[in-house]
Design an enzyme around this catalytic site. Structure first.
Site, short mmCIF file in Angstrom:
data_model
loop_
_atom_site.label_atom_id
_atom_site.label_comp_id
_atom_site.label_asym_id
_atom_site.label_seq_id
_atom_site.Cartn_x
_atom_site.Cartn_y
_atom_site.Cartn_z
N CYS A 177 0.86 -1.18 0.00
CA CYS A 177 0.00 0.00 0.00
C CYS A 177 0.90 1.24 0.00
CB CYS A 177 -0.95 -0.01 1.19
SG CYS A 177 -0.12 -0.14 2.79
N THR A 178 0.33 2.40 0.17
CA THR A 178 1.10 3.64 0.02
C THR A 178 2.22 3.77 1.05
OG1 THR A 178 -0.93 4.70 -0.76
CG2 THR A 178 0.92 6.14 -0.21
#
Length: 255
Positions: A177-178
């Site tokens: 994810c980010t």
């Protein structure tokens, strides 16, 4: 030269007094002209803020005064402009909303994979690679070999797992994810569902872009970020995207 430091941070930690933390945290942010949003819940802290170097250092120093937050996970990037308009500290039930009771990354979580080791993992044909972010984030950039769950919010991720993943079929699952926080919960959720070998990218995409040279990178496109920059490129500089005023989704004029 970039004037503002953009700091994405989180930590899963028991904060029974999270409501009492709100005002002093707001005070230190306002005193140091720090803008952005931080979320507080009984399970920890999460958010992205921006200020001068001195302002961010003051915030990190404030965290170190509380032994529960001394090792808060954070990643920095930079911008010529202040990417946030306001200063907010919000109280929440979860610092990242999955909507499933009892998922606690403090007790069970997947195996962390360093950015330098990530390429070898996701290039393995026996590893099922899942991007845990939202569909509109994935459209502007993701890793080679990654599956798009086509979710509009993180709340939909458990349903995706239920319908598409099987512990008997998907023996090795890698997720990213980010900045790492959604992977903490998603890997914890998979472990609770009986998946054995579950991996996630330590520090998220942002840490990967920071540490892995572009010529060696398996990242394709730009990385969506939740601030005024909209997206960053492989050098963690503002990318080519802006936000559509009508639909609020990222758009670009690039051919």
């Amino acid at each position: 030269m970039a004037q503002y430091v953009v700091c994405a941070l989180y930590k899963f930690v028991a904060l029974e007094d999270f409501e009492a933390i709100r005002q002093p945290l707001t005070d230190v942010m306002e005193k140091n002209k720090i803008r952005g949003t931080l979320l507080l819940a009984s399970e920890g802290i999460n958010g992205t803020v921006a200020s001068t170097r001195e302002g961010i250092d003051a915030l990190l120093a404030w965290f170190k005064q509380d032994q529960r937050l001394t090792d808060v996970v954070y990643k920095e990037s930079f911008d010529e402009n202040q990417p946030f308009n306001r200063t907010k500290v919000k109280l929440k039930k979860e610092i990242v909303t999955m909507g499933v009771e009892g998922i606690d990354p403090r007790h069970v979580v997947g195996t962390y994979v360093k950015p330098k080791d990530w390429n070898a993992l996701i290039a393995d044909p026996d590893v099922f690679v899942v991007d845990t972010r939202n569909d509109y984030e994935i459209e502007i950039g993701t890793f080679k070999h990654a599956v798009n769950p086509e979710t509009e919010s993180f709340r939909e991720f458990p349903e995706y797992v239920e319908k598409n993943l099987d512990p008997e079929k998907h023996k090795k699952v890698a997720m990213f994810c980010t900045g790492g926080i959604r992977c903490e919960k998603s890997t914890a959720y998979l472990k609770e569902q009986g998946f054995d070998e579950v991996y996630h990218l330590e520090g998220g995409i942002l840490k990967y872009l920071e540490e892995v040279p572009e010529k060696e990178s398996l990242w394709e496109g730009e990385c969506y970020v939740f601030d005024g920059r909209v997206a960053v490129d492989h050098q963690l500089e503002k990318g080519q995207y802006s936000v559509c005023n009508a639909c609020r989704l990222p758009i670009t004029d690039a051919a």
